[in-house]
Structure formats: C-alpha cells, structure tokens
Design a protein around this motif. Structure first.
Motif, mmCIF file in Angstrom:
data_model
loop_
_atom_site.group_PDB
_atom_site.id
_atom_site.type_symbol
_atom_site.label_atom_id
_atom_site.label_comp_id
_atom_site.label_asym_id
_atom_site.label_seq_id
_atom_site.Cartn_x
_atom_site.Cartn_y
_atom_site.Cartn_z
ATOM 1 N N ALA A 47 4.660 -3.758 -9.093
ATOM 2 C CA ALA A 47 4.291 -4.470 -7.912
ATOM 3 C C ALA A 47 3.132 -3.699 -7.213
ATOM 4 O O ALA A 47 2.812 -2.353 -7.563
ATOM 5 N N TRP A 48 2.249 -4.217 -6.453
ATOM 6 C CA TRP A 48 1.126 -3.479 -5.856
ATOM 7 C C TRP A 48 1.558 -3.084 -4.631
ATOM 8 O O TRP A 48 2.620 -3.324 -4.203
ATOM 9 N N ASN A 49 0.886 -2.169 -3.785
ATOM 10 C CA ASN A 49 1.113 -1.775 -2.598
ATOM 11 C C ASN A 49 1.002 -2.772 -1.524
ATOM 12 O O ASN A 49 0.285 -3.946 -1.695
ATOM 13 N N ALA A 50 1.413 -2.781 -0.257
ATOM 14 C CA ALA A 50 1.916 -3.695 0.465
ATOM 15 C C ALA A 50 0.785 -4.322 0.784
ATOM 16 O O ALA A 50 0.896 -5.730 1.224
ATOM 17 N N GLU A 51 -0.378 -3.958 1.040
ATOM 18 C CA GLU A 51 -1.630 -4.434 1.570
ATOM 19 C C GLU A 51 -2.090 -5.664 0.590
ATOM 20 O O GLU A 51 -3.047 -6.256 1.111
ATOM 21 N N THR B 166 -1.896 -9.120 -1.509
ATOM 22 C CA THR B 166 -1.457 -10.158 -1.565
ATOM 23 C C THR B 166 -1.857 -11.041 -2.790
ATOM 24 O O THR B 166 -3.010 -11.455 -3.219
ATOM 25 N N SER C 122 -5.570 -11.668 -2.291
ATOM 26 C CA SER C 122 -6.381 -10.488 -1.876
ATOM 27 C C SER C 122 -7.466 -10.338 -3.119
ATOM 28 O O SER C 122 -7.360 -10.745 -4.275
ATOM 29 N N TYR D 252 -6.345 1.264 -5.067
ATOM 30 C CA TYR D 252 -5.100 0.461 -4.930
ATOM 31 C C TYR D 252 -4.058 1.212 -5.962
ATOM 32 O O TYR D 252 -4.465 1.966 -6.599
ATOM 33 N N THR E 194 3.096 0.268 -8.404
ATOM 34 C CA THR E 194 4.387 0.959 -8.843
ATOM 35 C C THR E 194 5.153 0.254 -9.698
ATOM 36 O O THR E 194 5.540 -0.988 -9.598
ATOM 37 N N SER F 217 4.151 5.476 -10.072
ATOM 38 C CA SER F 217 3.187 4.893 -9.286
ATOM 39 C C SER F 217 1.755 5.497 -9.910
ATOM 40 O O SER F 217 1.767 6.614 -10.113
#
Length: 425
Positions: free
Chosen positions: A280-284, A286, A290, A298, A301, A316
């Motif tokens: 998964a990407w960091n929360a920022e 989409t 994005s 970026y 994880t 990560s």
C-alpha cells in the motif's frame, strides 16, 4: 719418506671411494621395493571397501631386506570391494592394495587381500536428538544425517556375528512424502531405510523404519525491492498516474523450510500459500487518480503474516519520482541494408533516432527532441568509441558487425538496432 706418505694418502683415498660406493649402493636400487605381502582377513560387510591399515603389509626390497609398511604408503586400488560370501563369516577376496613408495624402475607393486565377509541381515534405526523440524518443501538431501543406522549379520539362531554403524551415504531413505529431494506434502511421513537397494529386517527389539511429522510451511521473513526485475511498473515517472503499489514491488519470501521465493515466481500461490503479502501507498496517494509529482518521495509499505503464529509484520521503503527517460531506442542509418566487406560505416550515417520512453503516456521531456537525441549518438566498435569503421575485406556475408550505439547523457537507454553485412553479399 715421501714415498711412504704418498702410499698412505692413496690408501686413504681408496678407502673413502669404497665407502662412498657402499653408501650409494645402500641408498640406490637396493632400497627399491619389489614386492609386498598382506596378512589378515578383517571383518567387513560385502561391498565394503577395506582399509589398508587393517592389514599387516610386509615389503621386500631389491637387496632382500624386509620391513612392515606404514599405512601412509599404501592405497586401495580403484573399484576394490569385499566380495559376497556364501555364508556369513566366509573369507573372500577384497581387492588389491598398492604400495605407493619407492619401487624398482617405478613398477607397480601390489598384492591381493582377503576379508571375512558378512551379509546385512538386519538393521536398527535411531533418530538423532538434534533432528530439525521439516516442512512441506523442505529439502531431504541431508535427511540421512538425522539417523544412526547400524547393520547386523546374524547366524541361524539370530545371534549377532558382526555389526557396524553405517555412514550416511551407505543407506537410502524412501517415503511417499518425498518427491525430488523434498517433502511434498504435510502430515505423517513413513520412512523406509534401504541398504544396497534392499530393506533389511529390524534387529530384535530394534526398528528398521521411522516416521516424522511434516509441518505446513510458513513465512519466516520477507523483504521487497522497489521496481525490481519483474515488477509490472518499472519506473515512478513525474506526471504519470500512480497505480496499485503491488505494481511497483517484487517481494522476496524466506520460508521456514529454507526455500526462498519471489512474488513473481510461477505457481507461488499453489506451492507456497503462506508466501503472500499486501502493498500500500502512504495515505496521501489515491490509486489511479494521484500523479507522481516532481522531486517528491513516496512510501510503499508491504505487510505479511510471519512466523508459525502468523504475526503481522511490515516493511516500508521510499519511492522517488523522477523525470521521464529514454529506456531504449533504434537508429536509422544510410546504407544499412547494403553493407558489404570493405564498406565504411560512419557515425554520421545515422539519420534518425526513435526513442522509447519509460512512461509513454507522459511523453518526452521538454526539449529532448529527436534532433537532440541524434546529436547524442555515440558509436562503439568492440566496446571502444569510434567515428568510423571499415568492414574487413574477408568479413562473411550475413554476419553481425561489432558495432553498437549509445546516447550521451542517457545511460539507461539501450539501443536495439544491430548492423550486419548483407546476406549473400
């Protein structure tokens, strides 16, 4: 007076000469070994190789002297093994022992030996205390080292006549759970022990088989590489749409069985069901909306369940966005279809460069036009930069030339164009 002194000197010289000659004789061929004999008939199983140290070997020198040979000066001739007895305890031929020391004219000096031979009538199998845990997929190449196997020869009343512990390479283990040197399924594995291709009976109060439990393999540890070989997406290009994190990673799984596999391996889901993870990407970010921004970092994880208790673990790593870049290119050359022996080829013959960019949707970096790429073409011959190359007069037709192209300032760009002489020229 002078005459008597001279006679005395001559006598002394002659005595020295005779002594010197005698020393030469005692250190020359007189000391060469011309034959050996062996005494003894030590006990072995049929098919064993005997040890020269189990025999008393006497050598005879050229001068008739004899001495007992050290085991260090003896070897067993190749393919020498103890014969099979008709009855346990028979004396049979056991091969040939060769003397490796100084021999007359370098001749081979050897003697046949005998042994008291026995058949393997029974075995006893004992599992070693330090036997490791085995998992589905665990290698069985060293499985023999987990067991102590003793072989026995018996008389008609089942009394032991001879016994010896077998080396790990003197027996084999078979099981329905083993396929291609690995445990192929979980559960109880019944092991059959064979000696010389046969499965001997168990000695009284002993065992000739064994069993163990093959455990389900689990994930012991993992790591991942960003945009490694096999990743669906190989670059994080500024302006490109960010897709699923799994597209950018290759995960390496280390299993409890000791096997190391990658997320890109074929049949991994079937062969290693515990080798699984999510990325998964960091929360920022989409996904599919994005875009990678210039100079931005970026984070991906990867999460997996590790250990027999399947405890969740994460790793990560950063992903750095970079400008689009040329990853491969082709060149168009004047006269490339008519190259023959004697032709001269120049880097100036390149008339066009067609580039493939890391991300085709983003397109070329501003200012990097085909004309600019053409200006950056470099020609090499056998790895050395050159402006021209003349094809040797005897160069074969239809043969690739030792010419390659690259682009200055674009180290990742690989040229896929090759040049060859015209077929049939």
């Amino acid at each position: 007076m002078k005459k008597s002194i001279l006679i005395g000197v001559l006598a002394a010289l002659m005595l020295f000469a005779f002594t010197a000659c005698d020393n030469t004789a005692t250190t020359g061929f007189d000391q060469a070994v011309i034959s050996i004999t062996a005494e003894g008939a030590p006990e072995y199983f049929a098919g064993d190789e005997v040890s020269p140290s189990d025999y008393t070997v006497t050598a005879t020198r050229f001068n008739g002297e004899t001495f007992v040979v050290s085991a260090e000066d003896l070897k067993l001739e190749d393919n020498s093994t103890v014969g099979t007895p008709t009855d346990n305890g028979d004396v049979v031929t056991a091969g040939t022992i060769v003397y490796t020391g100084f021999t007359y004219l370098g001749d081979k000096v050897s003697t046949g030996v005998e042994a008291t031979a026995y058949k393997v009538d029974a075995i006893n199998v004992v599992v070693n205390a330090d036997q490791p845990t085995y998992y589905k997929g665990s290698s069985t190449k060293n499985l023999n080292d987990d067991y102590t196997v003793t072989a026995y020869a018996l008389d008609a009343d089942k009394e032991v006549l001879f016994e010896r512990q077998l080396a790990s390479d003197e027996f084999t283990i078979e099981s329905a759970n083993i396929t291609t040197d690995a445990f192929s399924k979980t559960g109880k594995a019944e092991l059959t022990f064979k000696v010389g291709g046969e499965a001997p009976a168990a000695i009284e109060d002993g065992e000739n088989t064994a069993s163990l439990i093959v455990m389900e393999d689990y994930l012991e540890s993992f790591d991942f590489e960003v945009m490694g070989e096999g990743a669906t997406t190989g670059y994080a290009i500024e302006g490109a749409t960010i897709t699923d994190a799994e597209d950018y990673v290759v995960v390496t799984y280390t299993m409890a069985s000791g096997n190391v596999v990658k997320s890109t391996d074929d049949d991994i889901a079937t062969d290693y069901p515990k080798a699984t993870s999510t990325a998964a990407w960091n929360a920022e970010v989409t996904v599919d909306t994005s875009k990678f921004e210039e100079g931005k970092t970026y984070t991906i994880t990867v999460t997996a369940k590790v250990g027999a208790d399947e405890k969740e673990s994460t790793v990560s790593k950063d992903v750095n966005a970079e400008p689009n870049k040329v990853v491969s290119f082709t060149v168009t050359m004047t006269g490339s279809d008519a190259i023959e022996a004697g032709s001269e080829i120049s880097v100036d013959d390149v008339t066009a460069v067609t580039a493939t960019w890391a991300d085709t949707t983003v397109g070329a970096v501003e200012g990097v036009t085909p004309a600019v790429l053409l200006e950056n073409v470099v020609m090499t011959v056998n790895g050395a930069e050159a402006d021209t190359y003349t094809v040797p007069a005897n160069y074969p037709a239809g043969t690739e030339l030792p010419i390659a192209f690259s682009l200055k300032n674009y180290p990742d760009a690989e040229c896929t164009t090759t040049l060859s002489t015209k077929a049939g020229a």
